[in-house]
Design an enzyme around this catalytic site. Structure first.
Site, PDB file in Angstrom:
ATOM      1  N   ASN A 201       0.804  -1.233   0.000  1.00 31.15           N
ATOM      2  CA  ASN A 201       0.000   0.000   0.000  1.00 31.15           C
ATOM      3  C   ASN A 201       0.837   1.284   0.000  1.00 31.15           C
ATOM      4  O   ASN A 201       0.475   2.266  -0.616  1.00 31.15           O
ATOM      5  CB  ASN A 201      -1.030   0.006   1.136  1.00 31.15           C
ATOM      6  CG  ASN A 201      -0.451  -0.247   2.497  1.00 31.15           C
ATOM      7  OD1 ASN A 201       0.666  -0.764   2.632  1.00 31.15           O
ATOM      8  ND2 ASN A 201      -1.196   0.100   3.532  1.00 31.15           N
ATOM      9  N   LYS A 224      12.136  -8.097   1.861  1.00 31.09           N
ATOM     10  CA  LYS A 224      11.210  -8.817   0.984  1.00 31.09           C
ATOM     11  C   LYS A 224      10.075  -7.860   0.660  1.00 31.09           C
ATOM     12  O   LYS A 224       9.309  -7.467   1.530  1.00 31.09           O
ATOM     13  CB  LYS A 224      10.680 -10.063   1.706  1.00 31.09           C
ATOM     14  CG  LYS A 224      10.362 -11.242   0.806  1.00 31.09           C
ATOM     15  CD  LYS A 224       9.154 -11.090  -0.088  1.00 31.09           C
ATOM     16  CE  LYS A 224       7.833 -11.279   0.595  1.00 31.09           C
ATOM     17  NZ  LYS A 224       6.708 -10.880  -0.292  1.00 31.09           N
ATOM     18  N   PRO A 258       4.388 -16.953   1.214  1.00 25.49           N
ATOM     19  CA  PRO A 258       4.592 -18.304   1.751  1.00 25.49           C
ATOM     20  C   PRO A 258       5.942 -18.916   1.379  1.00 25.49           C
ATOM     21  O   PRO A 258       6.370 -19.879   2.014  1.00 25.49           O
ATOM     22  CB  PRO A 258       3.444 -19.106   1.114  1.00 25.49           C
ATOM     23  CG  PRO A 258       2.427 -18.072   0.742  1.00 25.49           C
ATOM     24  CD  PRO A 258       3.192 -16.849   0.374  1.00 25.49           C
ATOM     25  N   GLY A 277       1.771  -5.615   7.493  1.00 23.74           N
ATOM     26  CA  GLY A 277       0.787  -6.285   6.647  1.00 23.74           C
ATOM     27  C   GLY A 277      -0.437  -6.656   7.451  1.00 23.74           C
ATOM     28  O   GLY A 277      -0.765  -5.987   8.441  1.00 23.74           O
ATOM     29  N   GLU A 300       3.489  -4.279  12.439  1.00 25.37           N
ATOM     30  CA  GLU A 300       2.533  -3.191  12.159  1.00 25.37           C
ATOM     31  C   GLU A 300       1.395  -3.833  11.381  1.00 25.37           C
ATOM     32  O   GLU A 300       1.565  -4.180  10.224  1.00 25.37           O
ATOM     33  CB  GLU A 300       3.167  -2.116  11.279  1.00 25.37           C
ATOM     34  CG  GLU A 300       4.334  -1.400  11.880  1.00 25.37           C
ATOM     35  CD  GLU A 300       3.937  -0.375  12.908  1.00 25.37           C
ATOM     36  OE1 GLU A 300       2.718  -0.151  13.112  1.00 25.37           O
ATOM     37  OE2 GLU A 300       4.844   0.201  13.515  1.00 25.37           O
ATOM     38  N   GLY A 302      -3.153  -4.681  11.018  1.00 24.62           N
ATOM     39  CA  GLY A 302      -4.370  -4.034  10.538  1.00 24.62           C
ATOM     40  C   GLY A 302      -5.009  -3.093  11.547  1.00 24.62           C
ATOM     41  O   GLY A 302      -4.519  -2.909  12.660  1.00 24.62           O
ATOM     42  N   CYS A 334      -3.554   1.208   6.722  1.00 23.77           N
ATOM     43  CA  CYS A 334      -3.762   0.441   7.954  1.00 23.77           C
ATOM     44  C   CYS A 334      -4.507   1.288   8.985  1.00 23.77           C
ATOM     45  O   CYS A 334      -5.260   0.770   9.795  1.00 23.77           O
ATOM     46  CB  CYS A 334      -2.430  -0.028   8.502  1.00 23.77           C
ATOM     47  SG  CYS A 334      -1.203   1.264   8.621  1.00 23.77           S
ATOM     48  N   GLU A 431     -11.479  -5.154   8.631  1.00 26.71           N
ATOM     49  CA  GLU A 431     -10.709  -4.183   7.856  1.00 26.71           C
ATOM     50  C   GLU A 431     -11.054  -4.391   6.382  1.00 26.71           C
ATOM     51  O   GLU A 431     -10.742  -5.427   5.802  1.00 26.71           O
ATOM     52  CB  GLU A 431      -9.213  -4.424   8.088  1.00 26.71           C
ATOM     53  CG  GLU A 431      -8.346  -3.425   7.372  1.00 26.71           C
ATOM     54  CD  GLU A 431      -6.866  -3.579   7.698  1.00 26.71           C
ATOM     55  OE1 GLU A 431      -6.338  -4.697   7.553  1.00 26.71           O
ATOM     56  OE2 GLU A 431      -6.244  -2.589   8.111  1.00 26.71           O
TER      57      GLU A 431
HETATM   58  P1  NAI Z   1      -0.236  -9.806   3.710  1.00 26.19           P
HETATM   59  O1  NAI Z   1      -0.096  -9.443   5.136  1.00 26.19           O
HETATM   60  O2  NAI Z   1      -0.467 -11.251   3.410  1.00 26.19           O
HETATM   61  O3  NAI Z   1       1.084  -9.337   2.915  1.00 26.19           O
HETATM   62  C1  NAI Z   1       2.004  -8.397   3.393  1.00 26.19           C
HETATM   63  C2  NAI Z   1       3.422  -8.897   3.150  1.00 26.19           C
HETATM   64  O4  NAI Z   1       3.594 -10.139   3.826  1.00 26.19           O
HETATM   65  C3  NAI Z   1       3.739  -9.171   1.681  1.00 26.19           C
HETATM   66  O5  NAI Z   1       5.087  -8.839   1.431  1.00 26.19           O
HETATM   67  C4  NAI Z   1       3.552 -10.675   1.588  1.00 26.19           C
HETATM   68  O6  NAI Z   1       4.278 -11.276   0.534  1.00 26.19           O
HETATM   69  C5  NAI Z   1       4.088 -11.116   2.945  1.00 26.19           C
HETATM   70  N1  NAI Z   1       3.619 -12.441   3.371  1.00 26.19           N
HETATM   71  C6  NAI Z   1       2.449 -13.066   3.063  1.00 26.19           C
HETATM   72  N2  NAI Z   1       2.411 -14.284   3.635  1.00 26.19           N
HETATM   73  C7  NAI Z   1       3.569 -14.455   4.303  1.00 26.19           C
HETATM   74  C8  NAI Z   1       4.133 -15.521   5.086  1.00 26.19           C
HETATM   75  N3  NAI Z   1       3.487 -16.666   5.262  1.00 26.19           N
HETATM   76  N4  NAI Z   1       5.339 -15.320   5.639  1.00 26.19           N
HETATM   77  C9  NAI Z   1       6.004 -14.172   5.484  1.00 26.19           C
HETATM   78  N5  NAI Z   1       5.544 -13.150   4.738  1.00 26.19           N
HETATM   79  C10 NAI Z   1       4.340 -13.275   4.158  1.00 26.19           C
HETATM   80  O7  NAI Z   1      -1.366  -8.903   3.107  1.00 26.19           O
HETATM   81  P2  NAI Z   1      -2.133  -8.992   1.694  1.00 26.19           P
HETATM   82  O8  NAI Z   1      -2.484 -10.405   1.402  1.00 26.19           O
HETATM   83  O9  NAI Z   1      -1.363  -8.251   0.686  1.00 26.19           O
HETATM   84  O10 NAI Z   1      -3.457  -8.173   2.030  1.00 26.19           O
HETATM   85  C11 NAI Z   1      -4.485  -8.764   2.808  1.00 26.19           C
HETATM   86  C12 NAI Z   1      -5.060  -7.766   3.760  1.00 26.19           C
HETATM   87  O11 NAI Z   1      -4.067  -7.351   4.672  1.00 26.19           O
HETATM   88  C13 NAI Z   1      -5.565  -6.465   3.154  1.00 26.19           C
HETATM   89  O12 NAI Z   1      -6.845  -6.596   2.644  1.00 26.19           O
HETATM   90  C14 NAI Z   1      -5.506  -5.547   4.320  1.00 26.19           C
HETATM   91  O13 NAI Z   1      -6.654  -5.723   5.111  1.00 26.19           O
HETATM   92  C15 NAI Z   1      -4.308  -6.032   5.098  1.00 26.19           C
HETATM   93  N6  NAI Z   1      -3.097  -5.220   4.828  1.00 26.19           N
HETATM   94  C16 NAI Z   1      -2.666  -4.361   5.791  1.00 26.19           C
HETATM   95  C17 NAI Z   1      -1.576  -3.558   5.558  1.00 26.19           C
HETATM   96  C18 NAI Z   1      -1.079  -2.584   6.564  1.00 26.19           C
HETATM   97  O14 NAI Z   1      -0.567  -1.547   6.194  1.00 26.19           O
HETATM   98  N7  NAI Z   1      -1.153  -2.881   7.848  1.00 26.19           N
HETATM   99  C19 NAI Z   1      -0.874  -3.562   4.269  1.00 26.19           C
HETATM  100  C20 NAI Z   1      -1.367  -4.557   3.351  1.00 26.19           C
HETATM  101  C21 NAI Z   1      -2.452  -5.331   3.639  1.00 26.19           C
END
Ligand code: NAI
Ligand code: MG
Length: 533
Positions: A201, A224, A258, A277, A300, A302, A334, A431
């Site tokens: 984001n 990453k 993953p 994330g 950090e 949701g 977030c 969220e």
């Molecule tokens: P995500 O949390 O799965 O992805 C964020 C990062 O984590 C990416 O770099 C991803 O490749 C990595 N990741 C995913 N699975 C992992 C694992 N098993 N081990 C280590 N790293 C891993 O979020 P995603 O799927 O992009 O979005 C899903 C929801 O997450 C969104 O709809 C939103 O609600 C929330 N989100 C919150 C954010 C924030 O700023 N706090 C930013 C992005 C998403």
């Protein structure tokens, strides 16, 4: 430097210029609005060449060990922008080995802090010089308005690196008075190899929140990036090397969660992890860290942040602020103010004005001047948001505006406003991470506090009041990491950011962010015949 409001660019000045799309809602009520443009159907060509698509390991751009690549997509169309090397566990191993060597054998932690600081400052200068290219990549890969990237975010990234460059040579411990004849000092030392995982984001902004303090403290890094937005980090990390960063100090691995993300989280030779994330993935990452070498983890995650409009608030100002608190960055924040709680005495007027404001929101090709809202990041998020909108309608909330896709291509969603939202509805609890505002009514302050805190999240809150007592009461009552009073999304390099409850652990930015990249070592030496203790 004055605190910067992320959404300050989203001013009201260019709202009425574009044409309106008239349409009928599902109840046959005529809804007019959504300033939009034909540019949604004919995307502007960014005309920039993409040179960095490989992994950055030990100062070299290299292919993934597997030779695999994956496409990064343009959210305006879903078309492929470029294919990028797809790192997995083997590439993470290579990157960690390079970072390990650069830490254990130097030069990074062995360099004087002043030298480290100067490299970071040179990088900030280079980045500033390349603002246009970097902002173009960020907009193309992410879909955020170019003006937002170029005028707000990249300058904040530059500022963040200058801020932490300033800290590099000011990190020191204490001389501690102890009982007995001992000289006691503390040393503040880097952890070693820091694994940093960022989302899509705010790709570069979050790069700066993590890479800045990690490097200033003398750690080396394996980053990453998110699979949706790999391009800008590769580009700027090349600039970092041009600024004099030694090989191995900053390694960038594009790839999926993953595979690459999990390998980094569970790596035995990574000494510190920082993740931004979703809460669900944050839990996975924490588990991987715990079950490997128990590396400390900053999270950090949701949020479902309340935006509380008290009875003495100026309604027009509150409407504008609540609007940008939610819709900024396509609602993909977030800390989005995603629960708008309005005192009953202002409620009807507020809802009407919030709807009018949403209908005027300028949505279109993010490369166009004056655009407030671009497309959502990808099809997955797009579908998820539309599903939440359907759930809002089905659960009985009143759809005041929007609710559908905008245009026929890419991932644009109409700015959507729900009123009459009840706390047990999914749209009030989850969220959504999209342009969906949920407005509900409260009777008194105690009720507002109770409902605001009735969430598993605790990232941020907005409070709108002209009464100091009310502001003070709410400031202390709200169980969140940031309270913005009569403002929202004020971000500054020096101000800590992070969550209570399931919004995360630890803080980023400022001196608090610095401390999460430092170990404290106590050193005790006996004193013989001291003149004083
Ligand atoms: P995500 O949390 O799965 O992805 C964020 C990062 O984590 C990416 O770099 C991803 O490749 C990595 N990741 C995913 N699975 C992992 C694992 N098993 N081990 C280590 N790293 C891993 O979020 P995603 O799927 O992009 O979005 C899903 C929801 O997450 C969104 O709809 C939103 O609600 C929330 N989100 C919150 C954010 C924030 O700023 N706090 C930013 C992005 C998403
Ligand atoms: Mg992309």
């Amino acid at each position: 430097m004055a605190a910067r409001r992320l959404s300050s660019l989203i001013s009201l000045s260019f709202l009425s210029s574009s044409s309106s799309l008239g349409r009928f809602s599902r109840w046959g009520r005529r809804i007019s609005g959504f300033s939009t443009s034909a540019a949604i159907d004919e995307p502007i060509n960014p005309s920039i060449q993409i040179d960095q698509t490989q992994l950055l390991i030990n100062g070299q751009f290299v292919d993934a060990a597997s030779g695999k690549t994956f496409p990064t997509l343009d959210p305006r169309t879903g078309d492929v922008i470029a294919r990028v090397a797809e790192g997995d566990a083997e590439d993470i191993n290579r990157a960690v080995a390079a970072a390990r060597k650069a830490f254990d054998e130097g030069p990074w932690p062995k360099m004087t802090a002043y030298e480290r600081s100067r490299i970071m400052l040179r990088f900030a200068d280079l980045l500033e010089k390349h603002t246009e290219e970097v902002a173009t990549l960020e907009t193309w890969d992410n879909g955020k308005p170019y003006e937002q990237a170029a005028k707000i975010e990249i300058p904040m990234v530059v500022r963040m690196f200058r801020y932490y460059a300033g800290w590099a040579d000011k990190i020191h411990g204490l001389t501690v008075p102890a009982d007995g004849q001992h000289h006691v000092q503390t040393l503040h030392e880097p952890y070693g190899v820091a694994g940093l995982i960022i989302p899509w984001n705010f790709p570069l902004l979050l790069y700066s929140w993590k890479v800045g303090p990690a490097l200033a403290c003398g750690n080396t890094v394996v980053l990453k990036t998110a699979e949706q937005t790999p391009l800008s980090a590769l580009y700027v990390s090349k600039l970092f090397h041009e600024a004099g960063l030694p090989p191995g100090v900053l390694n960038v691995v594009s790839g999926f969660g993953p595979t690459a993300g999990a390998a980094l989280s569970s790596h035995m030779d990574v000494n510190k992890l920082s993740f931004t994330g979703s809460t669900a993935t944050g839990k996975v990452v924490l588990g991987l860290a715990a079950n490997s070498n128990l590396k400390p983890v900053t999270l950090e995650l949701g949020g479902k942040s309340p935006f509380i409009v008290c009875k003495d608030a100026d309604v027009d100002k509150a409407v504008d602020l609540a609007h940008s608190a939610l819709f900024f960055n396509q609602g993909q924040c977030c800390c989005a103010g995603s629960r708008t709680l309005v005192h009953e005495s202002l409620y009807d007027e507020f809802v009407e004005k919030a709807k009018v404001r949403a209908l005027k929101r300028v949505v279109g090709d993010p490369f166009k001047t004056g655009i407030e809202q671009g497309p959502q990041i990808d099809n997955e998020q797009f579908q998820k948001i539309l599903k939440y909108i359907r759930s809002g309608i089905e659960s009985g909330a009143t759809l005041e505006s929007g609710g559908e896709q905008l245009g026929s291509k890419g991932y644009y969603i109409q700015p959507t406003v729900f009123s009459n939202v009840q706390d047990d509805m999914l749209i009030a609890k989850d969220e959504i991470f999209g342009p969906v505002q949920s407005i509900s009514k409260f009777k008194d302050l105690n009720e507002a506090i109770k409902r605001a805190n009735a969430s598993s999240y605790g990232l941020a809150a907005g409070v709108f009041t002209q009464n100091l007592e009310t502001a003070n009461t709410l400031t202390r009552a709200l169980r969140v990491g940031t309270v913005w009073i009569n403002c929202y999304d004020i971000f500054d390099a020096a101000v800590p950011f992070g969550g209570f409850k399931m919004s995360g652990q630890g803080r980023e930015k400022g001196i608090y962010g610095l401390s999460s990249y430092l170990q404290t070592k106590a050193v005790v030496t006996p004193l013989k015949n001291p003149a004083w203790l």
